[in-house]
Design a protein around this motif. Structure first.
Motif, PDB file in Angstrom:
ATOM      1  N   PHE A 265       0.837  -1.194   0.000  1.00 15.03           N
ATOM      2  CA  PHE A 265       0.000   0.000   0.000  1.00 15.03           C
ATOM      3  C   PHE A 265       0.878   1.252   0.000  1.00 15.03           C
ATOM      4  O   PHE A 265       0.603   2.212  -0.726  1.00 15.03           O
TER       5      PHE A 265
ATOM      6  N   LEU B 136      -1.032  10.545  -3.359  1.00 16.23           N
ATOM      7  CA  LEU B 136      -1.715  11.468  -2.442  1.00 16.23           C
ATOM      8  C   LEU B 136      -1.960  12.843  -3.070  1.00 16.23           C
ATOM      9  O   LEU B 136      -3.051  13.404  -2.932  1.00 16.23           O
TER      10      LEU B 136
ATOM     11  N   GLU C 281      -9.757  17.585   2.315  1.00 16.05           N
ATOM     12  CA  GLU C 281      -8.931  16.858   3.288  1.00 16.05           C
ATOM     13  C   GLU C 281      -9.705  15.702   3.909  1.00 16.05           C
ATOM     14  O   GLU C 281      -9.197  14.588   4.027  1.00 16.05           O
TER      15      GLU C 281
ATOM     16  N   VAL D  97     -10.110  12.948   1.246  1.00 16.15           N
ATOM     17  CA  VAL D  97      -8.870  12.202   0.988  1.00 16.15           C
ATOM     18  C   VAL D  97      -8.602  11.229   2.145  1.00 16.15           C
ATOM     19  O   VAL D  97      -8.220  10.076   1.937  1.00 16.15           O
ATOM     20  N   GLN D  98      -8.839  11.697   3.335  1.00 12.67           N
ATOM     21  CA  GLN D  98      -8.641  10.847   4.512  1.00 12.67           C
ATOM     22  C   GLN D  98      -9.549   9.616   4.431  1.00 12.67           C
ATOM     23  O   GLN D  98      -9.107   8.486   4.636  1.00 12.67           O
TER      24      GLN D  98
ATOM     25  N   TYR E 269      -8.364   7.179   1.656  1.00 12.74           N
ATOM     26  CA  TYR E 269      -7.199   6.341   1.973  1.00 12.74           C
ATOM     27  C   TYR E 269      -7.527   5.274   3.010  1.00 12.74           C
ATOM     28  O   TYR E 269      -6.989   4.172   2.953  1.00 12.74           O
ATOM     29  N   LEU E 270      -8.416   5.599   3.920  1.00 17.80           N
ATOM     30  CA  LEU E 270      -8.828   4.578   4.891  1.00 17.80           C
ATOM     31  C   LEU E 270      -9.573   3.441   4.175  1.00 17.80           C
ATOM     32  O   LEU E 270      -9.287   2.258   4.368  1.00 17.80           O
TER      33      LEU E 270
ATOM     34  N   TYR F 188      -7.169   1.427   2.024  1.00 16.71           N
ATOM     35  CA  TYR F 188      -6.339   0.514   2.810  1.00 16.71           C
ATOM     36  C   TYR F 188      -7.135  -0.737   3.175  1.00 16.71           C
ATOM     37  O   TYR F 188      -6.647  -1.856   3.076  1.00 16.71           O
ATOM     38  N   ARG F 189      -8.372  -0.531   3.594  1.00 13.93           N
ATOM     39  CA  ARG F 189      -9.211  -1.666   3.996  1.00 13.93           C
ATOM     40  C   ARG F 189      -9.570  -2.564   2.812  1.00 13.93           C
ATOM     41  O   ARG F 189      -9.855  -3.735   2.979  1.00 13.93           O
TER      42      ARG F 189
ATOM     43  N   LEU G 165      -2.081  16.714   6.392  1.00 11.44           N
ATOM     44  CA  LEU G 165      -2.963  15.637   5.934  1.00 11.44           C
ATOM     45  C   LEU G 165      -2.148  14.365   5.665  1.00 11.44           C
ATOM     46  O   LEU G 165      -2.557  13.258   6.000  1.00 11.44           O
TER      47      LEU G 165
ATOM     48  N   ILE H 130      -2.839  10.824   7.521  1.00 10.62           N
ATOM     49  CA  ILE H 130      -3.147   9.592   6.797  1.00 10.62           C
ATOM     50  C   ILE H 130      -2.152   8.484   7.173  1.00 10.62           C
ATOM     51  O   ILE H 130      -2.545   7.350   7.437  1.00 10.62           O
TER      52      ILE H 130
END
Ligand SMILES: [Zn+2]
Lengths: 204, 83
Positions: free
Chosen positions: A19, A27, A45, A48-49, A52-53, A56-57, B67, B71
């Protein structure tokens, strides 16, 4: 390597295909895309957060060797649409109008944008007079359905096939939306140049 | 080499510039644009448009450092949490 097989340790799994190596380098691109979708830095923001979470999952569903950037865009856009549904319905009218216009039966090869338009700048030099800020203003003013294709294509260089995947739409729809989006944007940029006094439109 | 007319050339102009045409189709359109004066204004406008957007794309902001750290922190936390 799927997420379930990943050892839960504190060591950094930063090898090839991880990852970290595949997703994190995008990013900047995902942030830019989120900024164009939401129109605000704080919303971007958050988006994007969340992207990415979720990414990742869902990392075990990513096919290695495919473009991670467009995979992340897909997740970002889906998260954005969900958020927008939860929020107000303010874009509903715009979206409906755009959807009505966006009939894939309509050929995407229509009259050239500036054909027959009397103006003093047939070479398109006015584009050079437009500062980036004006260009983004015009992009952000496009209806969402057109804005996203223009951003993905003209700012982020995605192929038609990649856009079809991100937007979950047939190739023909992508092409037709892109054509209309660009046409709309070109008209708006032209008007900005007129407003700025760079082009004087011929009196009728 | 098949000859195409202006209508056909302008219809495929974007696909050509976007690199989405087959090599044969791309060659046909290239050949037409090289010799056609009528198509030139539209090609020029389209090229200027693309240049303007490319230039703007390069001026876009990067992901803020805060940010980026948040992350990295979130991913690290996820990793420590068993699925
Ligand atoms: Zn021609």
């Amino acid at each position: 390597m799927g997420r379930a097989e990943r050892p839960v340790t504190t060591t950094e799994p930063t090898g090839a295909g991880s990852f970290e190596q595949e997703a994190l380098p995008h990013l900047d691109a995902v942030y830019r895309f989120a900024l164009r979708l939401t129109g605000s830095t704080s919303d971007a923001e958050d988006l994007v957060q969340e992207t990415y979470l979720r990414a990742y999952r869902a990392w075990d569903q990513y096919t290695p060797g495919t473009r991670a950037k467009s995979w992340l865009f897909t997740i970002c856009r889906n998260a954005y649409l969900r958020q927008r549904e939860r929020d107000t319905r303010r874009d509903q009218l715009v979206a409906r109008a755009a959807a009505q216009e966006d009939d894939s039966n309509v050929p995407h090869n229509e009259t050239p944008v500036f054909a027959g338009r009397p103006h003093y700048d047939p070479e398109g030099d006015f584009y050079r007079s437009l500062v980036d800020e004006r260009i983004f203003e015009a992009i952000d003013s496009l209806p969402p359905e057109f804005r996203e294709v223009v951003v993905l294509s003209d700012l982020e260089d995605l192929s038609y096939q990649e856009m079809a995947r991100v937007l979950d739409a047939p190739l023909g729809t992508v092409k037709s939306r892109l054509f209309r989006g660009r046409k709309l944007l070109q008209e708006r940029l032209y008007h900005l140049a007129v407003e700025a006094g760079y082009i004087r439109e011929r009196q009728p | 080499m098949s000859d195409i007319d202006c209508k056909e050339a302008l219809k495929k102009l974007y696909e050509y510039l976007d690199g989405e045409l087959s090599p044969t189709d791309a060659r046909d359109i290239e050949h037409h644009l090289e010799i056609c004066a009528a198509c030139y204004p539209e090609v020029r406008l389209t090229t200027e448009y693309r240049e303007a957007l490319r230039r703007a794309a390069q001026g876009q902001p990067c992901c803020p450092e805060g940010l980026r750290h948040r992350i990295a922190h979130i991913i690290e936390k996820e990793r420590r949490t068993p699925p």
